[in-house]
Design an enzyme around this catalytic site. Structure first.
Site, short mmCIF file in Angstrom:
data_model
loop_
_atom_site.label_atom_id
_atom_site.label_comp_id
_atom_site.label_asym_id
_atom_site.label_seq_id
_atom_site.Cartn_x
_atom_site.Cartn_y
_atom_site.Cartn_z
N ASP A 141 0.68 -1.22 0.01
CA ASP A 141 -0.02 0.10 -0.05
C ASP A 141 0.69 1.18 -0.05
O ASP A 141 0.41 2.47 0.74
CB ASP A 141 -1.00 0.02 1.14
CG ASP A 141 -2.02 -1.14 1.18
OD1 ASP A 141 -2.02 -2.10 0.16
OD2 ASP A 141 -2.79 -1.47 2.29
N LYS A 197 -7.33 -4.32 -3.13
CA LYS A 197 -7.96 -4.83 -1.92
C LYS A 197 -8.67 -3.78 -1.08
O LYS A 197 -8.39 -2.70 -1.32
CB LYS A 197 -6.86 -5.51 -0.86
CG LYS A 197 -5.84 -4.47 -0.31
CD LYS A 197 -4.72 -5.09 0.27
CE LYS A 197 -3.80 -4.31 1.19
NZ LYS A 197 -4.38 -3.39 2.19
N CYS A 240 -2.23 -2.12 8.02
CA CYS A 240 -1.92 -3.28 7.12
C CYS A 240 -0.81 -4.12 7.07
O CYS A 240 -0.84 -5.31 6.85
CB CYS A 240 -2.10 -2.43 5.77
SG CYS A 240 -3.64 -1.57 5.39
#
Length: 219
Positions: A23, A83, A115
């Site tokens: 991310d 996601k 995450c």
């Protein structure tokens, strides 16, 4: 007296290793503490992966709203997974990771306490050996990053650094990859120094702004 008994040392081998980039997206650029360092480390790890032919798996959290992976990092040869859950460990991701047969993962990205941490825990419960890059993860708040790294260590992750990974994969000056990896290590050092200077300037600028009332900044 028998030989010394050693626990799991977490040694890495290119053949059994995958890199996981979590991310590192455009919308997080100005929100995450130490983001320039995170980007610099990720860049080096992607290039390292190319040298050692290590697969790179990339996640992007709701890219429609948060943007794609930052432009400085070339993920054109990586496998990218979109996601909405916090962990990278979606069914699609896990199926791919199992298919490529890698049991050791090196994890870096944001945010450390959300995450990254949830990804590490999910993978550990499935038997993967997880390495966390202390210089390649961050959060919006320093305390969240620091506590998450400690919790990950307590849970059994191997906490390490990008340069340590470079030379552990290399093992010897006689390795064919020694020269390009040495160049990467030098580039990493220069990039991190530059990122540190950029963060210092940003912190000073923010401190200066805090001396003035809000209306002096047009707020």
């Amino acid at each position: 007296i028998g030989p010394p008994v050693c626990g799991n040392l977490g040694r890495l081998n290119p053949v059994s290793t995958a890199f996981l980039l979590c991310d590192i997206q455009e919308k997080f650029r100005d929100a995450i503490d130490r983001m320039p360092q995170v980007i610099a480390v990720a860049n080096i790890m992607v290039k390292c992966a190319a040298i050692f032919e290590i697969p790179v798996l990339v996640s992007e959290q709701y890219p429609k709203g948060l943007g794609k992976t930052v432009s400085e990092i070339d993920v054109s040869k990586a496998t990218v997974f979109e996601k909405t859950k916090f962990s990278m460990a979606t069914n699609e991701f896990l199926t791919h990771l199992e298919k490529i047969g890698k049991k050791d993962v090196v994890l870096f990205g944001v945010e450390t306490h959300v995450c990254v941490q949830q990804t590490a825990f999910d993978l550990m419960t499935k038997g993967y050996q997880v390495h966390i890059l202390a210089d390649g993860v961050s959060s919006q708040r320093k305390v969240d990053r620091e506590v998450a790294i400690e919790r990950l260590r307590q849970a059994g992750c191997f906490v390490t650094t990008a340069e340590s990974i470079l030379f552990e994969l290399l093992r010897s000056k006689d390795a064919a990859e020694f020269k390009p990896v040495s160049v990467l290590a030098k580039t990493l050092g220069e990039s991190l120094r530059s990122a540190d200077s950029s963060d210092d300037r940003r912190s000073k600028a923010l401190g200066h702004l805090q001396k003035f009332p809000k209306d002096a900044r047009g707020e």
